[in-house]
Structures are given as structure tokens and as C-alpha cells.
Design a protein around this motif. Structure first.
Motif, mmCIF file in Angstrom:
data_model
loop_
_atom_site.group_PDB
_atom_site.id
_atom_site.type_symbol
_atom_site.label_atom_id
_atom_site.label_comp_id
_atom_site.label_asym_id
_atom_site.label_seq_id
_atom_site.Cartn_x
_atom_site.Cartn_y
_atom_site.Cartn_z
ATOM 1 N N TYR A 81 -17.663 10.818 7.640
ATOM 2 C CA TYR A 81 -17.356 10.195 8.927
ATOM 3 C C TYR A 81 -18.573 9.488 9.503
ATOM 4 O O TYR A 81 -18.446 8.505 10.237
ATOM 5 N N VAL A 96 -15.763 1.604 11.753
ATOM 6 C CA VAL A 96 -14.667 1.583 12.728
ATOM 7 C C VAL A 96 -15.114 0.881 14.010
ATOM 8 O O VAL A 96 -14.398 0.043 14.575
ATOM 9 N N LEU A 111 -12.389 12.786 15.770
ATOM 10 C CA LEU A 111 -12.953 12.758 14.420
ATOM 11 C C LEU A 111 -14.332 13.391 14.378
ATOM 12 O O LEU A 111 -14.699 14.015 13.374
ATOM 13 N N ALA A 130 -7.263 15.190 10.650
ATOM 14 C CA ALA A 130 -7.955 13.905 10.723
ATOM 15 C C ALA A 130 -6.996 12.730 10.578
ATOM 16 O O ALA A 130 -7.339 11.601 10.954
ATOM 17 N N SER A 160 -7.286 9.242 12.680
ATOM 18 C CA SER A 160 -7.554 7.991 11.967
ATOM 19 C C SER A 160 -6.443 6.983 12.218
ATOM 20 O O SER A 160 -6.697 5.778 12.375
ATOM 21 N N HIS A 173 -6.803 4.799 15.295
ATOM 22 C CA HIS A 173 -7.622 3.600 15.128
ATOM 23 C C HIS A 173 -6.816 2.484 14.474
ATOM 24 O O HIS A 173 -6.838 1.333 14.939
ATOM 25 N N PHE A 232 -8.571 1.179 4.007
ATOM 26 C CA PHE A 232 -8.645 2.415 4.786
ATOM 27 C C PHE A 232 -7.308 3.153 4.728
ATOM 28 O O PHE A 232 -7.258 4.369 4.528
ATOM 29 N N GLY A 282 -6.867 6.618 2.727
ATOM 30 C CA GLY A 282 -6.386 7.741 3.519
ATOM 31 C C GLY A 282 -5.162 8.380 2.908
ATOM 32 O O GLY A 282 -5.017 9.613 2.901
#
Length: 497
Positions: free
Chosen positions: A236, A243, A271, A303, A307, A310, A339, A343
Motif C-alpha cells: 500500500y 492513487v 487502507l 481492502a 479500493s 477509489h 488495478f 485486484g
């Protein structure tokens, strides 16, 4: 020009960080291409000994994490944070310079040693088999780099919280500043744990302790707990600056206000906390109880919604906007796409039954690199183009930058998606040789070719930046924060609504 080496001003230190990190991106990428060339076919191709492969693998991993990702984020933070919080410099300019100049020293130890411990340095190999003094040089190099990160983080926290302009409340400052604040707190909590494990590893190698040596009653699994307590939050620490950079680029090139400032802040805080609740999901195969595994599985899954906040924020900001697909926006959108893909692969690693299938296979290599080279490095690259006019007063070549994006995005996507498939075929990671099975050979050849395409694309970037830094078309600098068609309003940011 040479005055910058002796400067303590935040823009000069930030520029040194950025230039140094880009140099190590090229060096570390070169090692990666050598590793991929070795894996083009079964058997030894370019290395004469397996330990040589391990050395390239170790220094590649260490370089990309500690000498590219972290210093680049620190460099951009140094350049922009004082402007964003409306302060004349970082809180402690001289300490800022010290934190930077520790990086070349740590890098020299890592590269001169060229250790074969692997970037994780798992015992008992790193204690009993890894030859010295290379391993000791790697240990001390990382300790110096860790101290540099801690000093920089303290400086960022004090600058943001104590030196911020009185008229700028914390809930009105840039989300990039929030990202740097978040990773600074994470660094201060996480890195000392790894520093302690390195001291124990070093004394074990000297034979004066047995913390991780099973022959002396030590437990190698303890090292893994200490290591991953630092390095899962470290993921992170690599990711959140990217980010924050996306929060700068997406509204600008969408020509729309950010959809939801508050949800972005909430996601950063979540996060920052959740990053410390999931370290042992890297260790499901080490014999933990089912209850312990379940706790860490849930902590990891937590998480996902943070995430997703965002990602939703970025998509909602772009929705209905007058999007300008300049090079920074292309890299940013590419980073968002990968991303999401990485993920989704991470959720597979989180589920206990599926993790036992993918653990220590090339699936994990593909997942990890899709985050680091896909989301983080592509976004960082977009931000290099984004900042270039602000730093140099000149414009890069837009066509060359778009060619760079096309090659980099295609290469990164193909190589790491292919590695996911290799993992499902059963190919283990961290190996210099593999069975001469047709599916292994074909997939490794595709991955190697794609990696070389992505690697050469960064040569295009380097030529583009160097050529245009001094002789490119002048950017519109009538307003110091107005460059071309984009408005860089860091120092005069309007309140978020």
C-alpha cells in the motif's frame, strides 16, 4: 546545474529523487529483461550458474521496490507537498537532504554486493547458504534505505500537519497530500519491524544468535511474520501515492470536479488501517490454524471495498466529462484498468482453497507485478509526463509519449496475464529452469517477448524527456500554474465540495 546537488530546497531535492528513481527504474528493468531472457527456453541460456540468476532476481526486486517506487513517490511528494500546503519548504530542509543522500549509499551497497538471498531473504537459506559479504551488504543497504524512508516520512507528517497554511484545513488539501500522509504513517509503523528482523538476520549469520536458525532452536516462520508485517503494508505504501496521483490527473483531464472528496479521504484512512490486518495471507501454507487463516482472509477482503471506493470515484469523475486523452490520462486510465485486474487476482489469493492452488506459483508473480508494474509504474509514468511541463517549462513530444503508452500497456498486460496462466499450469516461481513442457515454453516465450517490448518502450520515454527538457516546445507559463490547456492549481486550490 551543479548547485542542485548541494541544495536543500524542496523542489531541488524532489528533482534529485525523481531523476535517481528513473535511473534505477532503467537499471532494475534491465535486470528483469535479463531474467526473462534466461527463461525464454528451459535450461541455462545466459547465466553460467543458478546463483547468478538468483543475484539478478534479488537485485531486480530490491531495486524496483526500494530504489524506484519509494524514491519516486518521495520525489513527487517533495516537489509538490510544500506547494499544496502553502508552505515555503519542507519542515526540516536539511533532514530532507540527508534522507535523499542516504539512497545512493544504500543503493551502492545493494548493487556492489549483488546478493543471492532473494529479495525476501527467507531463512534458513539467507543464514546458512547465502555467501558473504554480499548478503551483509544487502542487509546494511536495506537498513540505510529504511532509515531514509523513516526520516522522509517524519518530515512529510510534520510538514502536512504542522506547517500547513492556517486557512487550509486538512479536509480541503489535495488528495495527493492525503496519500503521502497515509503512507508516511504506515512507513513509521511498518519499517522498524523489518529493520529489527534484518538485525536478527545479521546476528544469525554471524553465529551469535539463533532467532531464525532451526539448528539452534530458531523458527524461520517468525522471520516471515516480521517480513510480511512490513511488506504487506509496503504494498500500500507503493500503491497509495499512485492513487493520489490519479486523483490529480483524472479531474484535470476529465475537465470535471472530483466526484467525492470525502470518500477518497475515507478510503485512504481505511487502507492505511487495513494494510496491517492482512500480512499473514502470504503465509496460509505455513501451518497456521484455520481460525488464524480465516481472520487474515477477512482482513484481506476488507481492502476490496476500500479500493473499490477509489475506482468508483475515478469512474464517476470521468463519467460525463469532456475527457482529453493526453499521455498522462492514457497512462492513468491504463493503471486503473490493471488495478481492477490485479485486484481481482488478489481476491483469488485471499480465498483459502484457491490460495493453496496458486501459492508460490507464477500466478502470484503475475498478480504482484500487475500491481507494481501495471497500476503503480504506469501511473507514475503518466505523472512524469504530467509534471514535465511544470518542472522544465517545456512540453514533451505527445506522439512519442502515446507510442510509449501503447507499447508499455500492451507489454505489461501480456507478460503478467501470461504469468497468471503459467501459474495455473503449475509453474513454480523463483526458478531459473523449468520442465520442457510445451505449455511452459510457449507461455514463457510470449512473456519474454512482451517484457522486452515494455522495456524498450521506456527507452522511448527516456529519449523523449531528455531531448525535450532543453529544446522542447515552450509550455504556456504566463501563469506559473497554468501549463498548456491544463490548470495546475495546487497552491490556490479551491475548497472541495
Amino acid at each position: 546545474m551543479w548547485e542542485i546537488l548541494f541544495s536543500t530546497h524542496h523542489t531541488d531535492i524532489g528533482l534529485l529523487y525523481i531523476i535517481t528513481s528513473i535511473a534505477f527504474l532503467m537499471f532494475g528493468g534491465g535486470l528483469a529483461l535479463a531474467v526473462r531472457a534466461e527463461l525464454f527456453l528451459p535450461g541455462l541460456q545466459i547465466f553460467h550458474d543458478p546463483s547468478d540468476f538468483n543475484r539478478f532476481f534479488t537485485v531486480h526486486g530490491t531495486t524496483m521496490l526500494f530504489l524506484w517506487a519509494i524514491p519516486f513517490a518521495a520525489g513527487v511528494g517533495n516537489y509538490l507537498i510544500p506547494i499544496m500546503v502553502r508552505y515555503k519548504d519542507m519542515a526540516w530542509p536539511k533532514l530532507n537532504a540527508v534522507a535523499y543522500w542516504m539512497i545512493p549509499v544504500g543503493a551502492a551497497l545493494v548493487w556492489l554486493g549483488f546478493s543471492d538471498t532473494g529479495w525476501t531473504a527467507y531463512p534458513p537459506y539467507s543464514i546458512l547458504r547465502a555467501p558473504g559479504p554480499a548478503a551483509e551488504m544487502w542487509i546494511f543497504g536495506l537498513k540505510i534505505l529504511g532509515i531514509s524512508s523513516i526520516l522522509g516520512s517524519i518530515n512529510f507528517i510534520v510538514t502536512i500537519l504542522r506547517c500547513r497554511h492556517p486557512d487550509l484545513s486538512i479536509m480541503k488539501m489535495s488528495l495527493f497530500a492525503w496519500s503521502i500522509l497515509s503512507i508516511s504513517f504506515m512507513t513509521i509503523v511498518a519499517v522498524p519491524t523489518f529493520a529489527a528482523s534484518l538485525i536478527m538476520l545479521y546476528t544469525d549469520r554471524l553465529g551469535i544468535s539463533g532467532f531464525f536458525n532451526p539448528a539452534l532452536g530458531g523458527d524461520p516462520i517468525t522471520y516471515q511474520h516480521l517480513f510480511w508485517f512490513t511488506f504487506h503494508p509496503e504494498v500500500y505504501i507503493f500503491l497509495l501515492p499512485a492513487v493520489g496521483m490519479l486523483y490529480e490527473m483524472i479531474p484535470k483531464f476529465s475537465r470535471k470536479p472530483l466526484f467525492s472528496y470525502q470518500s477518497g479521504v475515507a478510503a485512504f484512512i481505511l487502507l492505511t488501517t487495513i494494510g496491517f490486518a492482512s500480512w499473514a495471507h502470504h503465509m496460509f501454507a505455513t501451518g497456521m490454524s484455520f481460525t488464524e487463516k480465516t481472520v487474515f482472509m477477512i482482513g484481506t477482503l476488507a481492502a476490496v471495498p476500500a479500493s473499490a471506493m477509489h475506482v468508483f470515484n475515478w469512474i464517476a469523475t470521468m463519467w460525463g466529462g469532456r475527457i482529453k486523452f493526453a499521455a498522462p490520462m492514457m497512462f492513468g486510465v491504463g493503471g486503473i484498468m490493471l488495478f481492477f485486474a490485479s485486484g481481482a487476482g488478489g481476491v483469488v489469493n485471499t480465498a483459502l482453497p484457491l490460495d493453496f492452488i496458486t501459492h508460490d506459483s507464477y500466478w502470484v508473480v503475475g498478480h504482484f507485478h500487475l500491481i507494481l508494474m501495471g497500476t503503480v509504474s504506469l501511473t507514475f509514468t503518466g505523472f512524469i509526463y504530467y509534471l514535465f511541463p511544470l518542472i522544465t517549462g517545456r512540453m514533451y513530444n505527445e506522439k512519442a509519449a502515446k507510442v510509449h503508452f501503447a507499447l508499455a500497456f500492451a507489454g505489461v498486460t501480456i507478460v503478467f496475464m501470461t504469468q497468471h496462466i503459467l501459474g495455473l499450469y503449475g509453474m513454480p516461481r523463483r526458478v531459473y529452469d523449468y520442465l520442457p513442457l510445451p505449455e511452459f515454453i510457449i507461455m514463457n516465450q510470449i512473456a519474454t517477448i512482451a517484457a522486452w517490448i515494455a522495456g524498450w518502450s521506456y527507452v522511448i520515454m527516456l529519449v523523449n524527456l531528455i531531448k525535450n527538457a532543453g529544446s522542447g516546445k515552450e509550455a504556456d507559463m504566463r501563469d506559473p500554474f497554468k501549463i498548456g490547456e491544463e490548470y495546475y492549481d495546487y497552491a490556490r486550490r479551491e475548497p472541495h465540495h
